[in-house]
Scaffold this active site. Structure first.
Site, PDB file in Angstrom:
ATOM      1  N   HIS A  13       4.076   2.762   7.582  1.00 12.90           N
ATOM      2  CA  HIS A  13       2.886   3.681   7.654  1.00 12.90           C
ATOM      3  C   HIS A  13       2.097   3.168   8.723  1.00 12.90           C
ATOM      4  CE1 HIS A  13      -0.782   5.741   5.358  1.00 12.90           C
ATOM      5  NE2 HIS A  13      -1.085   5.482   6.743  1.00 12.90           N
ATOM      6  N   HIS A  15      -0.390   4.931  12.365  1.00 10.04           N
ATOM      7  CA  HIS A  15      -0.869   6.152  13.014  1.00 10.04           C
ATOM      8  C   HIS A  15      -0.713   5.627  14.675  1.00 10.04           C
ATOM      9  CE1 HIS A  15      -2.834   7.913   9.652  1.00 10.04           C
ATOM     10  NE2 HIS A  15      -2.830   6.619   9.310  1.00 10.04           N
ATOM     11  N   LYS A  99       3.844  14.134   4.499  1.00 10.07           N
ATOM     12  CA  LYS A  99       2.760  13.453   4.074  1.00 10.07           C
ATOM     13  C   LYS A  99       1.885  14.556   3.537  1.00 10.07           C
ATOM     14  CE  LYS A  99      -0.436   9.842   4.001  1.00 10.07           C
ATOM     15  NZ  LYS A  99      -0.940   9.024   5.322  1.00 10.07           N
ATOM     16  N   HIS A 142      -1.472  10.443   0.688  1.00  5.33           N
ATOM     17  CA  HIS A 142      -2.809   9.915   0.648  1.00  5.33           C
ATOM     18  C   HIS A 142      -3.810  10.236  -0.758  1.00  5.33           C
ATOM     19  CE1 HIS A 142      -6.305   8.535   3.247  1.00  5.33           C
ATOM     20  NE2 HIS A 142      -6.866   9.150   2.002  1.00  5.33           N
ATOM     21  N   HIS A 178      -1.222   2.885   1.024  1.00  2.00           N
ATOM     22  CA  HIS A 178      -2.494   2.133   0.938  1.00  2.00           C
ATOM     23  C   HIS A 178      -3.157   1.988  -0.437  1.00  2.00           C
ATOM     24  CE1 HIS A 178      -4.191   6.087   1.786  1.00  2.00           C
ATOM     25  NE2 HIS A 178      -3.839   6.228   3.064  1.00  2.00           N
ATOM     26  N   ASP A 250      -0.842   0.643   7.993  1.00  2.00           N
ATOM     27  CA  ASP A 250      -1.960   1.789   8.345  1.00  2.00           C
ATOM     28  C   ASP A 250      -2.731   1.539   9.682  1.00  2.00           C
ATOM     29  OD1 ASP A 250      -3.105   4.240   7.956  1.00  2.00           O
ATOM     30  OD2 ASP A 250      -4.464   3.456   6.177  1.00  2.00           O
TER      31      ASP A 250
END
Ligand code: DOR
Ligand code: ZN
Length: 365
Positions: A13, A15, A99, A142, A178, A250
């Site tokens: 995970h 970004h 996702k 999420h 998360h 994350d």
């Protein structure tokens, strides 16, 4: 010096962003064997976008001698996603996951950065979930309810949506991202074998008290927001014992100007060398002031499970064949990264703090 060796870790995970931010942060993730690139910023909606983004990130991350870190792209589900798009996406063997970002119907903004155009009603995705289930595409969620005003209650408020998905599509592999609450940790622990979760190093370390610690701390603000001491104890226990629960950084970088302002962005920038040092400290006991007895081997094994072995097992990707070395030595986390050659300045997780372990640099490439 006390040293431990573990299989090279994976990050399911992260970004990576694009442009100059990508150029800054990608090399700081080179340590990982593979990384699962999130599809919110830039927004990736289909197979072509995913493959193009994979190449962009692979170019930016570079190589470490002969070793090329693997980038696993994802797509963002919208109400325009079709089973055909899933089938095309699943055709590429690198591609693994889509996702789900919840979003109020018609809202300009969702529960987090880049979650507009997200999903307001999971039942409308029935055909997409069926396609994912048969193609073996993993669903990353999420899990926060956009209709719940209190951010501290959003995760547990989304549980009915998650339960609807996992009970109607038992063959669909699902990763709840998360996780931050005792309620969600319990749900995952009790769920069937196709349900897994990631936990971030910041939810394992901090609680909501850390958001106001000698003043407001914008670099600790993230979605889902930090929770209570009891919630942290529950996610720590899941990270230690549950074989379907694994590390996911994350890492979500934002330039310092975007964080340190009224209406600042949510997200914590977490380079590999920091998260691995932090997790080594937590698992190996150094920071708790424990001494290293015969239990060190047990702690090392749990640490390796959490960061290197469980995610590949769930994703059906091979774990790394090579290893990294960590050593018990004080290491000061940089107060920021970038800020030169036009690159943005980004403040990392645990900026300026002294950690007890560090990744031996040669192994970090
Ligand atoms: O805090 C967060 N930041 N949570 C997310 O889910 C997204 C992320 C981002 O992209 O900045
Ligand atoms: Zn994220």
């Amino acid at each position: 010096l006390q040293q431990i060796t573990i299989r090279r870790p994976c990050d399911p995970h992260v970004h990576f962003r694009f442009g100059l931010m990508l150029a800054l942060v990608a090399p700081l993730h080179r340590l990982f064997h593979w990384s699962l690139a999130m599809p919110n910023v830039p927004e990736i909606r289909d197979a072509d976008g995913a493959l193009d983004y994979r190449l962009q990130v692979e170019r930016a991350i570079g190589t470490d001698g002969d070793r090329a870190p693997i980038i696993v792209p994802t797509i963002k589900l919208t109400h325009a996603t079709t089973p055909r798009m899933i089938a095309r996406f699943a055709g590429d063997h690198y591609v693994k996951a889509a996702k789900l970002y919840p979003c109020k119907k018609g809202a300009a903004a969702g529960v987090t950065t880049g979650s507009h155009n997200g999903i307001h009603d999971v039942t409308l995705l029935t055909d997409v979930f069926k396609a994912m289930q048969s193609a073996g595409v993993i669903l990353c969620i999420h899990a926060e309810d956009p209709d719940t005003a209190d951010p501290w209650l959003r995760e547990e408020a989304y549980l009915p949506q998650v339960e609807w998905i996992t009970s109607h599509f038992p063959g669909l592999r699902v990763v709840i991202e998360h996780i931050s609450t005792a309620v969600m940790a319990r749900f995952v622990e009790d769920a069937h074998a196709n349900v897994a979760a990631t936990i971030t190093p910041h939810h394992l370390r901090w609680t909501r008290a850390d958001l106001y610690d000698g003043g407001a701390r914008p670099h600790r603000w993230c979605c889902p927001v930090l929770k209570t001491v009891e919630d942290r104890a529950a996610v720590r226990r899941a990270a230690w014992y549950c074989e379907r629960v694994f590390f996911g950084s994350d890492s979500a970088p934002h330039a310092i100007e975007a964080k340190e302002k009224d209406g600042g962005a949510a997200g914590i920038f977490a380079p590999a060398e920091i998260t691995m040092a932090a997790e080594a400290g937590r698992f190996l006991g150094g920071e708790a002031g424990l001494t290293f007895g015969p239990d060190l081997a047990v702690y090392r094994a749990h640490f390796e499970q959490f960061v290197s072995l469980r995610a590949p097992a769930f994703y059906g990707l091979a774990p790394a064949e090579d290893t990294i070395v960590l050593e018990r030595t004080d290491w000061r986390v940089p107060s920021s990264y970038g800020g030169h050659d036009g690159l943005p300045t980004v403040v990392p997780f645990l900026a300026g703090e002294t950690l007890w372990w560090r990744v031996v640099p040669d192994a970090a490439g």
